[in-house]
Design an enzyme around this catalytic site. Structure first.
Site, PDB file in Angstrom:
ATOM      1  N   TYR A  12      30.539   8.919  36.854  1.00  0.00           N
ATOM      2  CA  TYR A  12      31.863   8.290  36.717  1.00  0.00           C
ATOM      3  C   TYR A  12      32.119   7.452  37.694  1.00  0.00           C
ATOM      4  CZ  TYR A  12      32.199  12.415  33.797  1.00  0.00           C
ATOM      5  OH  TYR A  12      31.827  13.694  32.729  1.00  0.00           O
TER       6      TYR A  12
ATOM      7  N   ALA B 114      48.167  12.374  20.551  1.00  0.00           N
ATOM      8  CA  ALA B 114      48.986  11.147  20.461  1.00  0.00           C
ATOM      9  C   ALA B 114      48.874  10.364  19.004  1.00  0.00           C
ATOM     10  CB  ALA B 114      49.121  10.568  21.584  1.00  0.00           C
ATOM     11  N   GLY B 115      47.622  10.667  18.549  1.00  0.00           N
ATOM     12  CA  GLY B 115      47.241  10.021  17.368  1.00  0.00           C
ATOM     13  C   GLY B 115      47.172   8.331  17.347  1.00  0.00           C
TER      14      GLY B 115
END
Length: 344
Positions: A61, A215-216
């Protein structure tokens, strides 16, 4: 924030962690630009104050910058937290490569200890399986690191059932980290039963579907340049997959919680041996995720949720690199090893 997250035993080797962890990956990019360091250190401290003490990072990361960030956040609170980090993914010439040879295992561990500025890693995962190296060889070096006191417990990420068994035979595996959410359930047939048979804890990453179940389509349509999710098949099929979020969200409204809390609660309901690690860079989301521990679901509600995100109703693979997930993690037999990456 008062402590409200209970502690649980992860696996059967003695590691005790918070019942929900914190994935730190997104703090250092991956999903867009890195966030301001002081803000992320404060967020980690807020998590610890709330009882979320199981922190998840990896050397890839950043690369490396996330471990340095987490290391800075640990100053003065090291004894309160359980640090999980990972090794095994390298970026070579802009390509992902898994590495599991002993020299690399050792150098990766030394690097992580230095960046985190700690003496011992609580849980050290093989991030991805190097299919050129027998898993017994990689595990043999990890066993030495445990004996030397540099690592307390060993984990695997995205490993098949057969790979888990072979690894566990060399040194006990404490946890297996795989993607697991309402819409990513490919581990349930073989990996979950194998972990339970062997007494291995399960750590779901992306338990809220990389934010999609929170949140789609509004999330998917507003991804910034450089966000890794842009390359993910499911985020390229938003028009089809938005129905999953809409149904989860409608049920959440009925339940009086958020869609993210409902999706996360589903993961928590999969068993007491399951410790998800939702990631966030926002305090409000951290509080919401902790709130998911209080959402109770009946068997009927669990079944209803699962009907929204069946494999038929979700379009696209769960990962942009499916070839490096557990479906492709079988390693050669130990007898083939000649001490270098040229396995015969």
């Amino acid at each position: 924030m008062a402590s409200m997250v209970p502690k649980v035993e992860l696996g059967s080797q003695g590691l005790v962690v918070s019942a929900q962890g914190l994935g730190c990956m997104g703090m250092s990019g991956i999903y867009g630009l890195p966030k301001p360091e002081p803000d992320m250190i404060k967020l980690i401290h807020d998590a610890i104050d709330s009882g979320v003490t199981f922190l998840d990072t990896s050397d890839v990361y950043g690369p490396h910058t996330n471990e340095i960030l987490v290391g800075k956040a640990l100053k003065g609170v090291r004894e309160k937290v359980q640090i999980a980090t990972k090794f095994g993914i390298q970026w070579m010439d802009e390509k992902r490569e898994a590495r599991g040879d002993p020299e690399y295992v050792r150098s990766a561990c030394e690097g992580s200890l230095k960046r985190l500025d700690i003496d011992c890693i609580d849980l050290y995962y093989i991030h991805r399986i190097d299919i050129r190296v027998p898993i017994e060889v990689t595990m043999g070096e990890l066993k030495k690191l445990v004996e030397e006191g540099k690592v307390k417990y060993v984990g695997l990420s995205e490993a098949s059932a057969a790979t888990i068994r072979r690894a566990h035979a060399v040194h006990p595996i404490t946890a297996v980290q795989n993607e697991w959410s309402l819409w990513s359930r490919d581990l349930e047939d073989e990996i979950v039963p194998t972990c339970r048979e062997l007494g291995i804890g399960i750590v779901p990453y992306s338990p809220i579907g990389r934010g999609f179940l929170a949140a789609g389509s509004s999330l998917a349509e507003n991804l910034v340049e450089g966000d890794f999710r842009k390359s993910m098949p499911r985020f390229q099929n938003v028009d089809h997959n938005k129905t999953v979020f809409e149904q989860v969200n409608e049920m959440a409204t009925r339940k009086g919680c958020t869609a993210a809390q409902l999706a996360l609660a589903w993961v928590h309901h999969q068993g007491t041996d399951v410790v998800p690690i939702p990631g966030t860079t926002k305090l409000e989301n951290l509080k919401q995720n902790i709130g998911a521990l209080s959402v109770k679901l009946t068997p009927e509600e669990l079944a209803e949720l699962e009907s929204f995100a069946s494999s038929e109703s979700v379009k696209g693979e769960r990962h942009a690199y499916m070839n490096s997930t557990w479906i492709n993690s079988e390693t050669p037999p130990l007898s083939s090893w000649r001490g270098n990456l040229e396995v015969v």
